[in-house]
Design an enzyme around this catalytic site. Structure first.
Site, PDB file in Angstrom:
ATOM      1  N   ASN A  65       0.999  -1.320   0.242  1.00  0.00           N
ATOM      2  CA  ASN A  65      -0.189  -0.025  -0.042  1.00  0.00           C
ATOM      3  C   ASN A  65       0.780   1.281  -0.028  1.00  0.00           C
ATOM      4  O   ASN A  65       1.571   1.623   0.884  1.00  0.00           O
ATOM      5  CB  ASN A  65      -0.992   0.159   1.328  1.00  0.00           C
ATOM      6  CG  ASN A  65      -1.597   1.239   1.513  1.00  0.00           C
ATOM      7  OD1 ASN A  65      -1.928   2.017   0.433  1.00  0.00           O
ATOM      8  ND2 ASN A  65      -2.537   1.383   2.617  1.00  0.00           N
ATOM      9  N   PHE A  66       0.721   2.023  -1.239  1.00  0.00           N
ATOM     10  CA  PHE A  66       1.606   3.225  -1.204  1.00  0.00           C
ATOM     11  C   PHE A  66       1.152   4.475  -0.297  1.00  0.00           C
ATOM     12  O   PHE A  66       1.820   5.323   0.074  1.00  0.00           O
ATOM     13  CB  PHE A  66       1.862   3.815  -2.547  1.00  0.00           C
ATOM     14  CG  PHE A  66       2.394   2.785  -3.509  1.00  0.00           C
ATOM     15  CD1 PHE A  66       3.023   1.571  -3.361  1.00  0.00           C
ATOM     16  CD2 PHE A  66       2.594   3.325  -4.916  1.00  0.00           C
ATOM     17  CE1 PHE A  66       3.584   0.894  -4.096  1.00  0.00           C
ATOM     18  CE2 PHE A  66       3.098   2.495  -5.964  1.00  0.00           C
ATOM     19  CZ  PHE A  66       3.613   1.250  -5.327  1.00  0.00           C
ATOM     20  N   LYS A  67      -0.055   4.354   0.219  1.00  0.00           N
ATOM     21  CA  LYS A  67      -0.618   5.253   1.109  1.00  0.00           C
ATOM     22  C   LYS A  67      -0.573   6.672   0.304  1.00  0.00           C
ATOM     23  O   LYS A  67      -0.735   6.714  -0.820  1.00  0.00           O
ATOM     24  CB  LYS A  67      -0.046   5.330   2.747  1.00  0.00           C
ATOM     25  CG  LYS A  67      -0.153   3.989   3.233  1.00  0.00           C
ATOM     26  CD  LYS A  67      -0.014   4.010   4.794  1.00  0.00           C
ATOM     27  CE  LYS A  67      -0.207   2.863   5.317  1.00  0.00           C
ATOM     28  NZ  LYS A  67      -0.233   2.984   6.905  1.00  0.00           N
ATOM     29  N   HIS A  82      -9.929   0.674   5.351  1.00  0.00           N
ATOM     30  CA  HIS A  82      -8.230   0.812   6.228  1.00  0.00           C
ATOM     31  C   HIS A  82      -8.330   1.802   7.380  1.00  0.00           C
ATOM     32  O   HIS A  82      -9.361   2.678   7.379  1.00  0.00           O
ATOM     33  CB  HIS A  82      -7.422   1.406   4.887  1.00  0.00           C
ATOM     34  CG  HIS A  82      -6.049   1.487   5.403  1.00  0.00           C
ATOM     35  ND1 HIS A  82      -5.390   2.373   6.391  1.00  0.00           N
ATOM     36  CD2 HIS A  82      -5.097   0.398   5.104  1.00  0.00           C
ATOM     37  CE1 HIS A  82      -4.156   1.717   6.615  1.00  0.00           C
ATOM     38  NE2 HIS A  82      -3.822   0.702   5.852  1.00  0.00           N
ATOM     39  N   GLU A 120      -5.140  -5.478  10.835  1.00  0.00           N
ATOM     40  CA  GLU A 120      -3.985  -4.622  11.369  1.00  0.00           C
ATOM     41  C   GLU A 120      -4.177  -3.812  12.771  1.00  0.00           C
ATOM     42  O   GLU A 120      -5.007  -3.115  12.609  1.00  0.00           O
ATOM     43  CB  GLU A 120      -3.810  -3.586  10.315  1.00  0.00           C
ATOM     44  CG  GLU A 120      -3.618  -4.082   8.635  1.00  0.00           C
ATOM     45  CD  GLU A 120      -3.087  -3.095   7.800  1.00  0.00           C
ATOM     46  OE1 GLU A 120      -2.039  -3.135   6.965  1.00  0.00           O
ATOM     47  OE2 GLU A 120      -3.736  -2.007   7.912  1.00  0.00           O
ATOM     48  N   ILE A 123       0.759   0.132  13.215  1.00  0.00           N
ATOM     49  CA  ILE A 123       0.858   0.448  11.926  1.00  0.00           C
ATOM     50  C   ILE A 123       2.012   1.746  11.947  1.00  0.00           C
ATOM     51  O   ILE A 123       1.885   2.585  12.579  1.00  0.00           O
ATOM     52  CB  ILE A 123      -0.459   1.027  11.492  1.00  0.00           C
ATOM     53  CG1 ILE A 123      -1.380  -0.173  11.211  1.00  0.00           C
ATOM     54  CG2 ILE A 123      -0.255   1.754  10.120  1.00  0.00           C
ATOM     55  CD1 ILE A 123      -2.774   0.256  10.504  1.00  0.00           C
ATOM     56  N   GLY A 142       3.746  -2.909  10.685  1.00  0.00           N
ATOM     57  CA  GLY A 142       4.968  -3.115  11.152  1.00  0.00           C
ATOM     58  C   GLY A 142       5.905  -4.199  10.580  1.00  0.00           C
ATOM     59  O   GLY A 142       6.826  -4.527  10.770  1.00  0.00           O
ATOM     60  N   ALA A 178       3.224  -1.294   4.137  1.00  0.00           N
ATOM     61  CA  ALA A 178       3.607   0.004   3.443  1.00  0.00           C
ATOM     62  C   ALA A 178       4.822   0.634   3.728  1.00  0.00           C
ATOM     63  O   ALA A 178       5.725   0.620   2.924  1.00  0.00           O
ATOM     64  CB  ALA A 178       2.453   0.995   4.162  1.00  0.00           C
ATOM     65  N   SER A 179       4.968   0.965   5.074  1.00  0.00           N
ATOM     66  CA  SER A 179       6.199   1.792   5.180  1.00  0.00           C
ATOM     67  C   SER A 179       7.788   1.098   4.868  1.00  0.00           C
ATOM     68  O   SER A 179       8.623   1.521   4.558  1.00  0.00           O
ATOM     69  CB  SER A 179       6.557   2.375   6.622  1.00  0.00           C
ATOM     70  OG  SER A 179       6.118   1.402   7.511  1.00  0.00           O
TER      71      SER A 179
END
Ligand code: G3P
Length: 225
Positions: free
Chosen positions: A12-14, A96, A144, A149, A184, A205-206
């Site tokens: 997920n690029f957010k 989300h 999640e 997150i 995470g 994502a991150s």
């Protein structure tokens, strides 16, 4: 590309600045190259403004980050299942943690996605909500815990029971709904732990988008699949 194979990694690029504008396409191309190189199923969720551009340019599955239970027409600013399908995306995240929906809208959006031949990935925050969402029979449920997150401790380390119990809760309702976990997730060990706990993949994502070398990060993440 119309298929997500299991196990899968959904990136997920957010709305990170790292993927503003054309950078979203570059990030998707990195994911696509890693998918091709490793044979692992990798899907991407670009920022909404780049959804069509990315979906028309890469060969891996592309999902919307959100969809509303709205019909085409007088729906200014809403994201309809119809427009997601027309963009070339094959499905959407729903509910989300950063874009929560009320229960009735989740249900309607899952049904509308199914009618539009879109895959639905309902995000949940707990074992209980995962079991409840399974009654709508989405294609995926991604559990999640919100407090994890964006952090460096994976859900599979901090709360492995959330993953395994969510898998059990969903299976007890409908064995056809695949369970992902996220929050995470940063390493190949995190991903293999997710699979050992019964998940069919991860949503992250991150660990990729914010990494200084997204390709290296993704190669590490899929290395134990
Ligand atoms: O959608 C994935 C997400 O909420 C998890 O984010 O940064 O913890 O991998 P992250």
């Amino acid at each position: 590309m119309t298929e997500i194979r299991l196990p899968t990694v959904i990136v997920n690029f957010k709305a990170y600045t790292e993927v503003d504008g054309l950078s979203a396409l570059r990030m998707a191309e990195i994911c696509s190259a890693v998918a091709e190189e490793t044979g692992v199923s990798i899907a991407v969720c670009p920022p909404m403004a780049e959804l069509g551009a990315v979906a028309r340019s890469v060969d891996i599955p592309v999902l919307s980050q959100h969809v509303d239970s709205r019909k085409p027409g007088s729906a200014t600013g809403w994201v309809t299942p119809s427009m997601v399908a027309a963009s070339g995306a094959i499905g959407s995240l729903l509910n989300h943690s950063e874009h929560r929906m009320v229960l009735s809208d989740i249900k309607e959006a899952v049904y509308m996605c199914r009618d539009a031949s879109l895959i639905s990935v309902v995000c949940t925050d707990s074992v209980e909500t995962s079991g409840a969402a399974a009654f709508y029979r989405p294609d995926f449920i991604a559990v999640e815990p919100p407090e994890l997150i964006g952090g460096d401790i994976s859900v599979t380390t901090a709360s492995p029971e959330v993953v395994s119990n969510a898998v059990d809760a969903v299976r007890s309702v409908d064995k056809g709904v695949a369970v992902l976990c996220g929050a995470g997730v940063k390493t190949g060990e995190d991903v293999s732990a997710a699979l050992e706990l019964g998940a069919s993949g991860v949503l992250l994502a991150s660990g990729v988008v914010k990494h200084k070398d997204p390709r290296e990060a993704l190669l590490g993440l899929v290395s134990k699949i």
